[in-house]
Design an enzyme around this catalytic site. Structure first.
Site, PDB file in Angstrom:
ATOM      1  N   HIS A 153      35.488  -6.608  68.362  1.00  0.00           N
ATOM      2  CA  HIS A 153      35.448  -6.802  66.909  1.00  0.00           C
ATOM      3  C   HIS A 153      35.344  -8.269  66.498  1.00  0.00           C
ATOM      4  O   HIS A 153      35.272  -8.565  65.313  1.00  0.00           O
ATOM      5  CB  HIS A 153      36.698  -6.186  66.267  1.00  0.00           C
ATOM      6  N   TRP A 159      29.951   3.691  67.247  1.00  0.00           N
ATOM      7  CA  TRP A 159      30.918   4.722  67.632  1.00  0.00           C
ATOM      8  C   TRP A 159      30.806   5.034  69.119  1.00  0.00           C
ATOM      9  O   TRP A 159      31.813   5.126  69.809  1.00  0.00           O
ATOM     10  CB  TRP A 159      30.696   5.983  66.822  1.00  0.00           C
TER      11      TRP A 159
END
Length: 104
Positions: free
Chosen positions: A22, A77
């Site tokens: 992230h 995802w």
């Protein structure tokens, strides 16, 4: 703005990897989130319980929900399935939280 909060899980051995992925997120994912009206998106880690608490401000539920059908979100995802529990469609297992207090 609509405030949303939700909880996800991260695998016990994947805290650092989750954070690494992230920081930064893919630029194209950031662009999709912003173009779909997401603002002030933050995710917090509870290491003791392997929980992720996320909060985001959105412009509309429809635009927020449309993010899921984008190619970049689908790829993200799939990329994250080895570090967190996922549903059959590869979306992260999550629970939406009810707001009970807000101090503007």
């Amino acid at each position: 703005m609509i405030r949303k909060a939700f909880v996800m899980q991260v695998n016990p051995d994947a805290h650092e990897e989750y954070q690494r992925r992230h920081n930064p997120i893919w630029p194209e994912l950031e662009a999709v989130l912003k173009s779909h009206g997401a603002h002030n998106y933050a995710i917090y880690l509870d290491k003791a319980r392997n929980l992720l608490f996320a909060m985001v401000e959105i412009e509309s539920e429809e635009r927020w929900n449309a993010v899921a059908s984008t190619d970049v979100c689908q790829r993200w995802w799939k990329y994250m399935t080895d570090v967190m529990p996922a549903n059959p469609d590869n979306s992260p297992v999550s629970s939406e939280l009810q707001e009970v207090f807000y101090l503007p």
